[in-house]
Motif scaffolding. Structure first.
Motif, PDB file in Angstrom:
ATOM      1  N   LYS A  43     -17.863   6.703 -18.354  1.00 26.94           N
ATOM      2  CA  LYS A  43     -16.800   7.568 -18.885  1.00 26.94           C
ATOM      3  C   LYS A  43     -15.485   7.261 -18.128  1.00 26.94           C
ATOM      4  CE  LYS A  43     -17.727  12.562 -17.735  1.00 26.94           C
ATOM      5  NZ  LYS A  43     -17.032  13.636 -17.165  1.00 26.94           N
ATOM      6  N   GLN A  44     -14.383   6.865 -18.974  1.00 27.92           N
ATOM      7  CA  GLN A  44     -12.874   5.778 -18.566  1.00 27.92           C
ATOM      8  C   GLN A  44     -12.601   6.163 -17.207  1.00 27.92           C
ATOM      9  OE1 GLN A  44     -10.010   6.565 -20.799  1.00 27.92           O
ATOM     10  NE2 GLN A  44     -10.596   4.879 -22.770  1.00 27.92           N
ATOM     11  N   ARG A  45     -11.982   4.738 -15.697  1.00 23.95           N
ATOM     12  CA  ARG A  45     -11.291   5.075 -14.902  1.00 23.95           C
ATOM     13  C   ARG A  45     -10.640   5.941 -15.000  1.00 23.95           C
ATOM     14  NH1 ARG A  45     -11.166  -0.326 -12.144  1.00 23.95           N
ATOM     15  NH2 ARG A  45     -12.764  -0.651 -13.146  1.00 23.95           N
ATOM     16  N   GLU A  46     -10.480   7.210 -14.273  1.00 20.01           N
ATOM     17  CA  GLU A  46      -8.951   7.427 -13.440  1.00 20.01           C
ATOM     18  C   GLU A  46      -9.357   7.505 -12.075  1.00 20.01           C
ATOM     19  OE1 GLU A  46     -10.746  11.638 -13.638  1.00 20.01           O
ATOM     20  OE2 GLU A  46     -12.302  11.257 -12.810  1.00 20.01           O
ATOM     21  N   LEU A  47      -7.567   8.113 -12.619  1.00 19.41           N
ATOM     22  CA  LEU A  47      -6.990   7.917 -11.410  1.00 19.41           C
ATOM     23  C   LEU A  47      -6.770   9.122 -10.665  1.00 19.41           C
ATOM     24  CD1 LEU A  47      -2.540   6.834 -11.047  1.00 19.41           C
ATOM     25  CD2 LEU A  47      -4.296   9.472  -9.955  1.00 19.41           C
ATOM     26  N   VAL A  48      -7.170   8.909  -8.664  1.00 19.04           N
ATOM     27  CA  VAL A  48      -7.756  10.409  -8.010  1.00 19.04           C
ATOM     28  C   VAL A  48      -6.482  10.628  -6.989  1.00 19.04           C
ATOM     29  CG1 VAL A  48      -9.171  10.974  -5.676  1.00 19.04           C
ATOM     30  CG2 VAL A  48      -9.857   9.653  -8.200  1.00 19.04           C
ATOM     31  N   ALA A  49      -5.850   9.506  -6.443  1.00 16.47           N
ATOM     32  CA  ALA A  49      -5.308   9.684  -5.510  1.00 16.47           C
ATOM     33  C   ALA A  49      -4.327   9.323  -5.413  1.00 16.47           C
ATOM     34  CB  ALA A  49      -5.001  10.592  -4.197  1.00 16.47           C
ATOM     35  N   PHE A  50      -2.816   8.895  -4.947  1.00 13.28           N
ATOM     36  CA  PHE A  50      -1.916   7.777  -4.599  1.00 13.28           C
ATOM     37  C   PHE A  50      -0.889   8.652  -3.395  1.00 13.28           C
ATOM     38  CE2 PHE A  50       2.060   8.795  -6.301  1.00 13.28           C
ATOM     39  CZ  PHE A  50       1.850   8.899  -7.645  1.00 13.28           C
ATOM     40  N   ILE A  51      -0.964   7.405  -2.790  1.00  9.47           N
ATOM     41  CA  ILE A  51       0.563   7.145  -1.855  1.00  9.47           C
ATOM     42  C   ILE A  51       1.118   6.468  -1.941  1.00  9.47           C
ATOM     43  CG2 ILE A  51      -1.692   6.078   0.284  1.00  9.47           C
ATOM     44  CD1 ILE A  51      -0.500   8.153   2.474  1.00  9.47           C
ATOM     45  N   SER A  52       2.503   6.498  -1.474  1.00  8.98           N
ATOM     46  CA  SER A  52       3.789   5.388  -1.940  1.00  8.98           C
ATOM     47  C   SER A  52       3.995   5.338  -0.255  1.00  8.98           C
ATOM     48  CB  SER A  52       5.238   6.983  -2.531  1.00  8.98           C
ATOM     49  OG  SER A  52       5.662   7.058  -3.780  1.00  8.98           O
ATOM     50  N   THR A  53       4.896   4.559  -0.234  1.00  3.94           N
ATOM     51  CA  THR A  53       5.555   3.682   0.875  1.00  3.94           C
ATOM     52  C   THR A  53       6.134   4.175   1.784  1.00  3.94           C
ATOM     53  OG1 THR A  53       7.605   3.106   0.115  1.00  3.94           O
ATOM     54  CG2 THR A  53       5.549   0.932  -0.152  1.00  3.94           C
ATOM     55  N   ASP A  54       6.668   5.884   1.500  1.00  2.00           N
ATOM     56  CA  ASP A  54       6.919   6.472   2.213  1.00  2.00           C
ATOM     57  C   ASP A  54       5.808   7.650   2.953  1.00  2.00           C
ATOM     58  OD1 ASP A  54       8.911   8.793  -0.117  1.00  2.00           O
ATOM     59  OD2 ASP A  54       6.951   8.396   0.345  1.00  2.00           O
ATOM     60  N   GLY A  55       4.828   7.792   2.056  1.00  2.00           N
ATOM     61  CA  GLY A  55       3.506   7.998   2.416  1.00  2.00           C
ATOM     62  C   GLY A  55       3.805   9.398   1.458  1.00  2.00           C
ATOM     63  N   THR A  57       2.560  12.351  -1.384  1.00  3.77           N
ATOM     64  CA  THR A  57       1.183  11.667  -1.894  1.00  3.77           C
ATOM     65  C   THR A  57       0.845  12.363  -3.336  1.00  3.77           C
ATOM     66  OG1 THR A  57       0.025  14.237  -0.609  1.00  3.77           O
ATOM     67  CG2 THR A  57      -0.404  11.461   0.362  1.00  3.77           C
ATOM     68  N   ASN A  58       0.736  12.049  -3.656  1.00  3.58           N
ATOM     69  CA  ASN A  58      -0.007  12.724  -5.537  1.00  3.58           C
ATOM     70  C   ASN A  58      -1.218  12.851  -6.254  1.00  3.58           C
ATOM     71  OD1 ASN A  58      -0.179  13.060  -8.767  1.00  3.58           O
ATOM     72  ND2 ASN A  58       2.351  13.839  -7.911  1.00  3.58           N
ATOM     73  N   TYR A  59      -2.292  13.966  -6.256  1.00  2.00           N
ATOM     74  CA  TYR A  59      -3.442  14.119  -6.531  1.00  2.00           C
ATOM     75  C   TYR A  59      -3.452  14.447  -8.102  1.00  2.00           C
ATOM     76  CZ  TYR A  59      -4.136  14.016  -1.808  1.00  2.00           C
ATOM     77  OH  TYR A  59      -3.774  13.553   0.222  1.00  2.00           O
ATOM     78  N   SER A  60      -4.930  13.811  -8.562  1.00  2.00           N
ATOM     79  CA  SER A  60      -5.072  14.416  -9.596  1.00  2.00           C
ATOM     80  C   SER A  60      -5.716  16.030  -9.344  1.00  2.00           C
ATOM     81  CB  SER A  60      -6.501  13.712 -10.422  1.00  2.00           C
ATOM     82  OG  SER A  60      -7.007  14.422  -9.597  1.00  2.00           O
ATOM     83  N   ALA A  61      -5.411  17.032 -10.632  1.00  2.00           N
ATOM     84  CA  ALA A  61      -6.027  17.651 -10.350  1.00  2.00           C
ATOM     85  C   ALA A  61      -7.430  18.243 -10.307  1.00  2.00           C
ATOM     86  CB  ALA A  61      -5.862  18.866 -11.760  1.00  2.00           C
ATOM     87  N   SER A  62      -8.362  17.671 -10.232  1.00  2.00           N
ATOM     88  CA  SER A  62      -9.507  18.031  -9.984  1.00  2.00           C
ATOM     89  C   SER A  62      -9.887  18.119  -8.658  1.00  2.00           C
ATOM     90  CB  SER A  62     -10.629  16.818 -10.978  1.00  2.00           C
ATOM     91  OG  SER A  62     -10.338  15.705 -10.544  1.00  2.00           O
ATOM     92  N   VAL A  63      -8.680  16.925  -7.957  1.00  2.00           N
ATOM     93  CA  VAL A  63      -9.677  17.443  -6.716  1.00  2.00           C
ATOM     94  C   VAL A  63      -8.338  17.075  -5.451  1.00  2.00           C
ATOM     95  CG1 VAL A  63     -10.345  15.006  -7.002  1.00  2.00           C
ATOM     96  CG2 VAL A  63      -7.969  14.721  -6.103  1.00  2.00           C
ATOM     97  N   LYS A  64      -7.507  17.741  -6.302  1.00  2.00           N
ATOM     98  CA  LYS A  64      -5.996  18.745  -5.806  1.00  2.00           C
ATOM     99  C   LYS A  64      -6.823  19.637  -4.124  1.00  2.00           C
ATOM    100  CE  LYS A  64      -1.476  19.843  -6.100  1.00  2.00           C
ATOM    101  NZ  LYS A  64      -0.126  19.899  -6.500  1.00  2.00           N
ATOM    102  N   GLY A  65      -6.444  19.974  -2.663  1.00  2.00           N
ATOM    103  CA  GLY A  65      -7.367  20.463  -2.281  1.00  2.00           C
ATOM    104  C   GLY A  65      -8.261  20.467  -1.560  1.00  2.00           C
ATOM    105  N   ARG A  66      -8.979  19.363  -2.217  1.00  2.00           N
ATOM    106  CA  ARG A  66     -10.188  19.138  -1.741  1.00  2.00           C
ATOM    107  C   ARG A  66     -10.108  17.598  -0.884  1.00  2.00           C
ATOM    108  NH1 ARG A  66     -14.445  17.989  -4.724  1.00  2.00           N
ATOM    109  NH2 ARG A  66     -13.209  17.751  -6.989  1.00  2.00           N
ATOM    110  N   PHE A  67      -9.560  16.532  -1.602  1.00  2.00           N
ATOM    111  CA  PHE A  67      -9.170  15.603  -1.403  1.00  2.00           C
ATOM    112  C   PHE A  67      -7.988  14.999  -0.449  1.00  2.00           C
ATOM    113  CE2 PHE A  67     -12.348  13.697  -4.453  1.00  2.00           C
ATOM    114  CZ  PHE A  67     -13.369  14.355  -3.781  1.00  2.00           C
ATOM    115  N   THR A  68      -7.991  14.324   0.731  1.00  2.00           N
ATOM    116  CA  THR A  68      -6.795  14.114   0.629  1.00  2.00           C
ATOM    117  C   THR A  68      -6.462  12.128   1.203  1.00  2.00           C
ATOM    118  OG1 THR A  68      -6.541  15.756   2.559  1.00  2.00           O
ATOM    119  CG2 THR A  68      -5.500  14.579   3.106  1.00  2.00           C
TER     120      THR A  68
END
Length: 115
Positions: A43-55, A57-68
């Motif tokens: 499979k292709q590489r996919e974005l999981v989550a990112f955190i900005s300089t101000d803290g 966060t953003n998550y992919s739909a597949s991990v939201k609610g399970r990953f932090t």
């Protein structure tokens, strides 16, 4: 020289948890957005989550609610706490940061979730 070093991967049963770490060097860590990606076999590489300089966060739909995702600027480290793991979370997980137009990647850490 930018270095990103991931750790914390392993084999876990479905429903279990893992915490990944990414230690950064060679960058002004607190000025960089940090991102976790993953790539499953075939499979292709996919974005999981990112955190900005101000803290923020953003998550992919597949991990939201399970990953932090979180960061410790004093330790130049970004974390990914993964709970309620599923077999479909099996992948190599990579840490990433973008500086100007250059993407920097770690070597990856394998996460395997057994059913």
């Amino acid at each position: 020289q930018v270095q990103l070093v991931e750790s914390g991967g392993g084999l876990v049963q479905a429903g279990g948890s893992l915490r990944l770490s990414c230690a950064a060097s060679g960058i002004i860590f607190n000025s960089r957005t940090m991102t976790w990606y993953r790539q499953a076999p075939g499979k292709q590489r996919e974005l999981v989550a990112f955190i900005s300089t101000d803290g923020s966060t953003n998550y992919s739909a597949s991990v939201k609610g399970r990953f932090t995702i979180s960061r410790d600027n004093a330790k130049n480290t970004v974390y990914l706490q993964m709970n309620s793991l599923k077999p479909e979370d099996t992948a190599v997980y990579y840490c990433n940061t973008l500086i100007r137009r250059d993407n920097y990647w770690g070597q990856g850490t394998q996460v395997t979730v057994s059913s």
